[in-house]
Structure formats: structure tokens, C-alpha cells
Enzyme design. Structure first.
Site, PDB file in Angstrom:
ATOM      1  N   ARG A  36      12.764  -1.125  -6.448  1.00 42.42           N
ATOM      2  CA  ARG A  36      12.437  -2.500  -6.056  1.00 42.42           C
ATOM      3  C   ARG A  36      12.541  -3.483  -7.225  1.00 42.42           C
ATOM      4  O   ARG A  36      12.990  -4.625  -7.051  1.00 42.42           O
ATOM      5  CB  ARG A  36      11.014  -2.490  -5.462  1.00 42.42           C
ATOM      6  CG  ARG A  36      10.468  -3.844  -5.027  1.00 42.42           C
ATOM      7  CD  ARG A  36       9.135  -3.640  -4.315  1.00 42.42           C
ATOM      8  NE  ARG A  36       8.375  -4.855  -4.167  1.00 42.42           N
ATOM      9  CZ  ARG A  36       8.429  -5.661  -3.101  1.00 42.42           C
ATOM     10  NH1 ARG A  36       9.221  -5.368  -2.093  1.00 42.42           N
ATOM     11  NH2 ARG A  36       7.686  -6.742  -3.027  1.00 42.42           N
ATOM     12  N   ILE A  62      10.787 -11.968  -1.671  1.00 39.77           N
ATOM     13  CA  ILE A  62      10.976 -10.574  -1.281  1.00 39.77           C
ATOM     14  C   ILE A  62       9.645 -10.172  -0.639  1.00 39.77           C
ATOM     15  O   ILE A  62       8.577 -10.432  -1.190  1.00 39.77           O
ATOM     16  CB  ILE A  62      11.353  -9.703  -2.504  1.00 39.77           C
ATOM     17  CG1 ILE A  62      11.517  -8.221  -2.138  1.00 39.77           C
ATOM     18  CG2 ILE A  62      10.359  -9.837  -3.646  1.00 39.77           C
ATOM     19  CD1 ILE A  62      12.068  -7.373  -3.325  1.00 39.77           C
ATOM     20  N   SER A  63       9.707  -9.563   0.550  1.00 39.32           N
ATOM     21  CA  SER A  63       8.481  -9.271   1.302  1.00 39.32           C
ATOM     22  C   SER A  63       7.607  -8.240   0.591  1.00 39.32           C
ATOM     23  O   SER A  63       8.089  -7.454  -0.229  1.00 39.32           O
ATOM     24  CB  SER A  63       8.826  -8.728   2.691  1.00 39.32           C
ATOM     25  OG  SER A  63       9.635  -9.641   3.388  1.00 39.32           O
ATOM     26  N   GLN A  64       6.336  -8.255   0.957  1.00 46.04           N
ATOM     27  CA  GLN A  64       5.372  -7.250   0.483  1.00 46.04           C
ATOM     28  C   GLN A  64       5.907  -5.846   0.832  1.00 46.04           C
ATOM     29  O   GLN A  64       6.444  -5.638   1.926  1.00 46.04           O
ATOM     30  CB  GLN A  64       4.068  -7.521   1.231  1.00 46.04           C
ATOM     31  CG  GLN A  64       2.901  -6.634   0.914  1.00 46.04           C
ATOM     32  CD  GLN A  64       1.759  -6.897   1.902  1.00 46.04           C
ATOM     33  OE1 GLN A  64       1.962  -7.470   2.974  1.00 46.04           O
ATOM     34  NE2 GLN A  64       0.574  -6.473   1.527  1.00 46.04           N
TER      35      GLN A  64
END
Ligand code: SAH
Length: 215
Positions: A36, A62-64
Site C-alpha cells: 500500500r 486512498i480509502s481506509q
């Protein structure tokens, strides 16, 4: 400071994702594998495995990690699918999907983000991701139908175009609601129509386009 990203990643899987109830072993394994931090601006990499969304430029995020894992699990991928993603952003969700299906088609409206995502995916060796810069609310008709569609930006309604581009038995996962609060929906298509299941409340950046929000 040297950070042990692999260790941070396995802690993320355990404490944020498995702990909250994601159980698909393939999804858990991939969340533990995809780097990530490589998808984040360099200055923010130290926080890459934190329990939150992060800015990626152009006002986007960027999503959790948990949300990425949950949405991926809801798609029910076995390995041979063709999957459409709307909202490439950093390319991280596309990489997670690429590990779990045959081919990913991803659409991003902001060219600078798409270019950066392409470069990251190429650098990491993801060859089964094709990308285009466009308004994803139209879907990608020439490449349809898809086994699964994931929308990683918040829509005011479910775009009918996307339901049309799903196979029978296909799954569409999409946050739908107000501009600043939505519910994550899973829509399953069958010959007799669609079934909608509600997952959890969430907050995404807006889906902007013909069948989304206005700019
Ligand atoms: N999935 C991404 C996060 C996406 S953030 C990741 O893993 O990093 C949402 C993205 O959707 C933003 O990059 C935004 O520019 C994009 N977006 C918004 N409306 C869109 C549209 N109509 N078509 C394609 N992309 C869109």
C-alpha cells in the site's frame, strides 16, 4: 527511520481488517501482500498502514484499508473474473483486484492521477490492469459485460449504465447517498431483476460525472 512495512501490513490485516469481520482468506492474504505504501505520496508513506483514508493529491483519497478489504470481499471474486473499477485514484484498489481476478478495467477522470497510478502499477509488475481516463459513470461498454463492478467514489444514485454492464449473477458494490455520507450497497443482478443489500455507512469523495454529482 527505517519502517518495517511488511510487519505494519500484517498488523493492519489483523487489527483493522480481520478484527472487523472480513473473513475471505484470499482477500486477507492479498491485503497482506500488496504494498500500500507504494501507492502513496512519499511524504505520507510512514502512515500508509494506518486505520484511515489518506490524501493522494487533486483533492482525492486512498480509502481506509478496511473499506478496501470489505468492498473487495463483497465482490466475491474467485479468480477468473473481469472486473470494472470506477475511480482508479492511486491504483491501490486496482492492484488488490488484480491479485484476485483475471482482468481489471479501471476508469479515472483525473489524468494526473491515472498517469501516476499507471506508473505505480507498471513498476510493481501488474500486467492485468487496463486503464482509461474518462467519466466512469458511463461504464466501459465495449469491454462489458463484467462479473463485478466496484465504484470507489460516492454516487447520488446507482447509475443504470453500470447495472446494464453487469453479467447475470454479477455484483456491483457502490457507496450511495448524500454528498458527505453514504451507505455501501451491494447490488446483485439476476434475470428477474436486481437485489440490493445494504452494508455499512461510509464517506467517499464524490463521483463526478453525467450520472454522478456535478462538479
Ligand atoms: N480506488 C482509489 C481511491 C479512489 S478516490 C484508490 O485505491 O486509491 C475516488 C476517485 O474517483 C478519485 O480519484 C476521483 O478522481 C475519481 N472519480 C470521481 N468521479 C469519477 C468518474 N465519474 N469517473 C472516473 N473516476 C472518477
Amino acid at each position: 527511520m527505517i519502517i518495517d512495512f511488511e510487519k505494519e501490513r500484517s498488523r493492519m490485516v489483523e487489527e483493522q481488517i480481520a478484527f472487523r469481520g472480513v473473513t475471505d482468506p484470499r482477500v486477507l492474504a492479498v491485503m497482506g501482500k500488496v504494498p500500500r505504501h507504494e501507492f502513496m505520496p512519499e511524504a505520507l508513506r510512514a502512515q500508509a498502514y494506518g486505520d484511515h483514508a489518506m490524501p493522494i493529491g487533486e483533492g482525492q483519497t486512498i480509502s481506509q484499508p478496511y473499506i478496501v478489504a470489505l468492498m473487495t470481499e463483497l465482490l466475491e471474486l474467485k479468480g477468473d473474473e473481469r472486473v470494472l473499477e470506477i475511480g482508479t485514484g492511486s491504483g491501490y484498489q486496482a492492484a488488490v483486484l488484480a491479485e484476485l481476478c483475471q482482468k481489471v478495467f479501471t476508469i479515472e477522470r483525473v489524468k494526473t492521477l491515472a498517469d501516476k497510478a499507471r506508473a505505480t502499477l507498471d513498476r510493481l509488475g501488474y500486467k492485468n490492469v487496463v486503464m482509461k481516463v474518462y467519466d466512469g459513470t458511463y461504464g466501459w461498454k465495449e469491454m462489458s459485460p463484467f462479473d463485478a463492478i466496484i465504484v470507489t467514489a460516492a454516487a447520488p444514485d446507482v447509475p443504470d449504465t453500470l447495472v446494464e454492464q453487469l453479467k447475470d449473477g454479477g455484483r456491483l458494490v457502490i457507496p450511495v447517498g448524500e454528498r458527505y455520507s453514504q451507505l455501501l450497497l451491494k447490488i446483485i443482478k439476476s434475470p428477474s431483476g436486481t437485489v440490493t443489500k445494504t452494508s455499512i455507512p461510509c464517506i467517499f469523495v464524490p463521483l463526478i460525472g453525467a450520472k454522478g454529482w456535478r462538479e
